[in-house]
Scaffold this motif. Structure first.
Motif, PDB file in Angstrom:
ATOM      1  N   ILE A  58       0.768  -1.114  -0.214  1.00 40.66           N
ATOM      2  CA  ILE A  58       0.016  -0.215  -0.190  1.00 40.66           C
ATOM      3  C   ILE A  58       0.763   1.268  -0.310  1.00 40.66           C
ATOM      4  O   ILE A  58       0.674   1.943  -0.971  1.00 40.66           O
ATOM      5  N   ALA A  59       1.971   1.077   0.785  1.00 35.20           N
ATOM      6  CA  ALA A  59       2.726   2.202   1.242  1.00 35.20           C
ATOM      7  C   ALA A  59       3.991   3.236  -0.458  1.00 35.20           C
ATOM      8  O   ALA A  59       3.447   3.441  -0.638  1.00 35.20           O
ATOM      9  N   ARG A  60       3.926   1.154  -0.977  1.00 35.92           N
ATOM     10  CA  ARG A  60       4.240   1.980  -2.558  1.00 35.92           C
ATOM     11  C   ARG A  60       3.470   2.178  -3.694  1.00 35.92           C
ATOM     12  O   ARG A  60       3.897   3.149  -4.106  1.00 35.92           O
ATOM     13  N   VAL A  93     -14.873  12.083   5.185  1.00 41.92           N
ATOM     14  CA  VAL A  93     -15.162  10.919   4.264  1.00 41.92           C
ATOM     15  C   VAL A  93     -15.298   9.729   4.314  1.00 41.92           C
ATOM     16  O   VAL A  93     -14.642   9.394   3.896  1.00 41.92           O
ATOM     17  N   HIS A  94     -16.362   8.796   3.876  1.00 43.59           N
ATOM     18  CA  HIS A  94     -17.105   7.913   3.745  1.00 43.59           C
ATOM     19  C   HIS A  94     -17.216   7.397   2.724  1.00 43.59           C
ATOM     20  O   HIS A  94     -18.218   7.574   1.908  1.00 43.59           O
ATOM     21  N   GLN A  95     -16.634   6.726   1.605  1.00 42.97           N
ATOM     22  CA  GLN A  95     -16.743   5.970  -0.105  1.00 42.97           C
ATOM     23  C   GLN A  95     -16.272   4.837   0.408  1.00 42.97           C
ATOM     24  O   GLN A  95     -15.588   4.729   0.486  1.00 42.97           O
ATOM     25  N   SER A  96     -16.511   4.425  -1.580  1.00 47.24           N
ATOM     26  CA  SER A  96     -16.063   2.912  -1.983  1.00 47.24           C
ATOM     27  C   SER A  96     -15.627   2.980  -2.572  1.00 47.24           C
ATOM     28  O   SER A  96     -14.872   1.420  -3.056  1.00 47.24           O
ATOM     29  N   ASP A  97     -14.911   3.337  -3.199  1.00 43.28           N
ATOM     30  CA  ASP A  97     -13.351   3.160  -3.747  1.00 43.28           C
ATOM     31  C   ASP A  97     -12.211   4.581  -3.861  1.00 43.28           C
ATOM     32  O   ASP A  97     -13.036   5.591  -3.206  1.00 43.28           O
ATOM     33  N   PHE A  98     -11.285   4.704  -4.274  1.00 38.48           N
ATOM     34  CA  PHE A  98     -10.621   5.820  -3.896  1.00 38.48           C
ATOM     35  C   PHE A  98      -9.927   5.969  -5.173  1.00 38.48           C
ATOM     36  O   PHE A  98      -9.924   5.038  -5.840  1.00 38.48           O
ATOM     37  N   SER A  99      -9.289   6.438  -6.024  1.00 45.66           N
ATOM     38  CA  SER A  99      -8.669   7.284  -7.201  1.00 45.66           C
ATOM     39  C   SER A  99      -7.832   9.069  -6.794  1.00 45.66           C
ATOM     40  O   SER A  99      -8.521   9.179  -6.335  1.00 45.66           O
ATOM     41  N   PHE A 100      -6.645   8.597  -6.993  1.00 41.90           N
ATOM     42  CA  PHE A 100      -5.716   9.500  -7.027  1.00 41.90           C
ATOM     43  C   PHE A 100      -6.230  10.676  -8.013  1.00 41.90           C
ATOM     44  O   PHE A 100      -6.250  12.103  -7.580  1.00 41.90           O
ATOM     45  N   SER A 101      -7.263  10.226  -8.949  1.00 40.82           N
ATOM     46  CA  SER A 101      -7.544  11.877  -9.940  1.00 40.82           C
ATOM     47  C   SER A 101      -9.255  12.156  -9.789  1.00 40.82           C
ATOM     48  O   SER A 101      -9.232  13.404  -9.989  1.00 40.82           O
ATOM     49  N   ARG A 102      -9.174  11.529  -8.501  1.00 40.30           N
ATOM     50  CA  ARG A 102     -10.538  12.496  -7.914  1.00 40.30           C
ATOM     51  C   ARG A 102     -10.537  12.378  -5.943  1.00 40.30           C
ATOM     52  O   ARG A 102     -10.336  12.047  -5.192  1.00 40.30           O
ATOM     53  N   PRO A 103      -9.621  13.234  -5.972  1.00 40.52           N
ATOM     54  CA  PRO A 103      -8.543  13.390  -4.519  1.00 40.52           C
ATOM     55  C   PRO A 103      -9.857  14.367  -3.704  1.00 40.52           C
ATOM     56  O   PRO A 103     -11.244  14.721  -3.870  1.00 40.52           O
ATOM     57  N   VAL A 104      -9.338  14.415  -2.236  1.00 40.51           N
ATOM     58  CA  VAL A 104     -10.138  14.635  -1.092  1.00 40.51           C
ATOM     59  C   VAL A 104      -9.308  15.436  -0.424  1.00 40.51           C
ATOM     60  O   VAL A 104      -8.709  15.045  -0.173  1.00 40.51           O
ATOM     61  N   PRO A 105      -9.864  16.499  -0.412  1.00 45.00           N
ATOM     62  CA  PRO A 105     -11.421  17.735  -1.371  1.00 45.00           C
ATOM     63  C   PRO A 105     -10.678  17.518  -2.800  1.00 45.00           C
ATOM     64  O   PRO A 105      -9.947  17.609  -2.911  1.00 45.00           O
ATOM     65  N   ASP A 106     -11.940  17.653  -3.451  1.00 45.09           N
ATOM     66  CA  ASP A 106     -11.847  17.733  -4.840  1.00 45.09           C
ATOM     67  C   ASP A 106     -10.855  19.297  -4.992  1.00 45.09           C
ATOM     68  O   ASP A 106      -9.946  19.006  -6.594  1.00 45.09           O
ATOM     69  N   ALA A 107     -10.516  20.045  -4.158  1.00 43.80           N
ATOM     70  CA  ALA A 107      -9.899  21.023  -4.875  1.00 43.80           C
ATOM     71  C   ALA A 107      -8.152  21.213  -4.767  1.00 43.80           C
ATOM     72  O   ALA A 107      -7.819  22.290  -5.187  1.00 43.80           O
ATOM     73  N   GLN A 108      -7.667  20.390  -4.107  1.00 42.70           N
ATOM     74  CA  GLN A 108      -6.705  20.041  -3.914  1.00 42.70           C
ATOM     75  C   GLN A 108      -6.476  18.347  -4.317  1.00 42.70           C
ATOM     76  O   GLN A 108      -7.055  18.013  -5.360  1.00 42.70           O
ATOM     77  N   SER A 109      -5.078  18.140  -4.505  1.00 41.47           N
ATOM     78  CA  SER A 109      -4.225  16.726  -4.734  1.00 41.47           C
ATOM     79  C   SER A 109      -4.536  15.689  -2.936  1.00 41.47           C
ATOM     80  O   SER A 109      -4.009  16.660  -2.538  1.00 41.47           O
ATOM     81  N   TYR A 110      -3.658  14.371  -3.521  1.00 42.24           N
ATOM     82  CA  TYR A 110      -3.205  14.294  -2.793  1.00 42.24           C
ATOM     83  C   TYR A 110      -2.081  14.102  -2.085  1.00 42.24           C
ATOM     84  O   TYR A 110      -1.736  13.725  -1.006  1.00 42.24           O
ATOM     85  N   GLY A 111      -1.362  14.893  -3.217  1.00 40.29           N
ATOM     86  CA  GLY A 111       0.153  15.245  -2.676  1.00 40.29           C
ATOM     87  C   GLY A 111       0.812  14.112  -2.880  1.00 40.29           C
ATOM     88  O   GLY A 111       0.806  12.799  -3.617  1.00 40.29           O
ATOM     89  N   THR A 112       2.448  14.415  -2.751  1.00 40.12           N
ATOM     90  CA  THR A 112       2.945  13.176  -3.307  1.00 40.12           C
ATOM     91  C   THR A 112       4.083  13.091  -2.512  1.00 40.12           C
ATOM     92  O   THR A 112       4.587  14.315  -1.169  1.00 40.12           O
ATOM     93  N   ILE A 113       4.780  12.385  -2.128  1.00 42.68           N
ATOM     94  CA  ILE A 113       5.278  11.401  -0.610  1.00 42.68           C
ATOM     95  C   ILE A 113       6.970  10.569  -2.193  1.00 42.68           C
ATOM     96  O   ILE A 113       6.137   9.245  -2.736  1.00 42.68           O
ATOM     97  N   SER A 114       7.483  10.574  -0.981  1.00 42.21           N
ATOM     98  CA  SER A 114       8.891   9.366  -1.805  1.00 42.21           C
ATOM     99  C   SER A 114       8.191   8.103  -0.479  1.00 42.21           C
ATOM    100  O   SER A 114       8.448   8.469   0.546  1.00 42.21           O
ATOM    101  N   TYR A 115       8.683   6.898  -1.159  1.00 43.75           N
ATOM    102  CA  TYR A 115       8.954   5.667  -0.538  1.00 43.75           C
ATOM    103  C   TYR A 115       9.780   6.141   0.466  1.00 43.75           C
ATOM    104  O   TYR A 115      10.705   6.306   0.113  1.00 43.75           O
ATOM    105  N   ASN A 116       9.442   5.910   1.839  1.00 40.03           N
ATOM    106  CA  ASN A 116      10.761   6.126   2.984  1.00 40.03           C
ATOM    107  C   ASN A 116      11.062   5.211   4.097  1.00 40.03           C
ATOM    108  O   ASN A 116      10.508   5.027   5.608  1.00 40.03           O
ATOM    109  N   GLY A 117      10.721   3.812   3.518  1.00 33.23           N
ATOM    110  CA  GLY A 117      10.580   2.496   4.623  1.00 33.23           C
ATOM    111  C   GLY A 117      12.258   1.935   4.192  1.00 33.23           C
ATOM    112  O   GLY A 117      12.864   2.621   4.421  1.00 33.23           O
ATOM    113  N   PRO A 118      12.778   0.686   5.372  1.00 27.63           N
ATOM    114  CA  PRO A 118      11.942  -0.102   5.325  1.00 27.63           C
ATOM    115  C   PRO A 118      10.945  -0.088   6.375  1.00 27.63           C
ATOM    116  O   PRO A 118      11.012   0.618   7.193  1.00 27.63           O
TER     117      PRO A 118
END
Length: 219
Positions: A58-60, A93-118
């Motif tokens: 999920i993280a990757r 927000v409780h929803q049945s699916d997830f998509s990066f193209s439909r962010p919550v809230p819709d006025a913003q994006s989910y932003g970016t993050i680099s994998y920071n494992g392990p």
């Protein structure tokens, strides 16, 4: 269908609070269920992925903004909760699916993050709003504690705000939390952290919460 509710986090602009409350009042409730284990497809032990494998995948996938992989881990009935902060209060927000193209809230994006494992099994890191830094950097989960952030937000909302969460929905949230673990992947100052929750149903683990509000220090 989508369910939106609000929880009080900090003092702020009354207009924003009023708007969030009105959104919650006008929303359509997602059908609630009382038993987490009753609807998911059964999986044999040989097919089941471990908790650690699911957290890593999920993280990757989130770092790669791969909606297809994320969607594989959305429970077919429980859906996914997304907490975000539109202003002085946190909203979920409780929803049945997830998509990066439909962010919550819709006025913003989910932003970016680099994998920071392990991935490490340790006490979860805290974010200091004074220094604007994490107490430690990396990707962590804690099997010694269960998440309560969503139910706590809902309880505060029921006690203080005029918008009420149905008792059955609140019980569903609490049931989910008893079978869940929280994970945090910290980010640098130019990225947004990935804070999420996975829940066990039978032999499978599902992504049931993304917390976009944590580490937000708006007042």
């Amino acid at each position: 269908m989508i369910c939106i509710a609000t929880g009080l986090i900090s003092c702020g602009n009354n207009n924003k609070e009023d708007k969030a409350v009105q959104i919650a009042q006008d929303s359509i409730l997602l059908d609630s269920i009382s038993h987490v284990d009753s609807t998911a497809k059964e999986t044999t032990k040989d097919e089941a992925e471990s908790l650690e494998e699911v957290l890593e995948k999920i993280a990757r996938a989130y770092a790669d903004q791969n909606s297809k992989i994320i969607s594989r881990y959305i429970h077919p009935t429980l859906g996914i909760y997304i907490i975000y902060r539109p202003g002085a209060i946190a909203t979920y927000v409780h929803q049945s699916d997830f998509s990066f193209s439909r962010p919550v809230p819709d006025a913003q994006s989910y932003g970016t993050i680099s994998y920071n494992g392990p991935l490490k099994e340790e006490k979860l890191p805290k974010f200091d709003c004074g220094t604007m830094k994490w107490e430690k950097s990396g990707f962590f989960y804690d099997k010694n504690s269960r998440p309560t952030e969503l139910s706590h937000t809902a309880q505060i909302m029921n006690e203080i705000l005029n918008v009420k969460i149905d008792a059955a929905d609140l019980q569903q949230i609490k049931n989910i939390e008893t079978k869940s673990y929280r994970a945090i992947m910290t980010a640098n100052e130019n990225e947004k952290p990935f804070v999420f929750q996975v829940t066990q149903d039978g032999e499978k683990w599902y992504l049931t919460l993304i917390d976009l509000a944590y580490a937000g220090c708006e007042v």
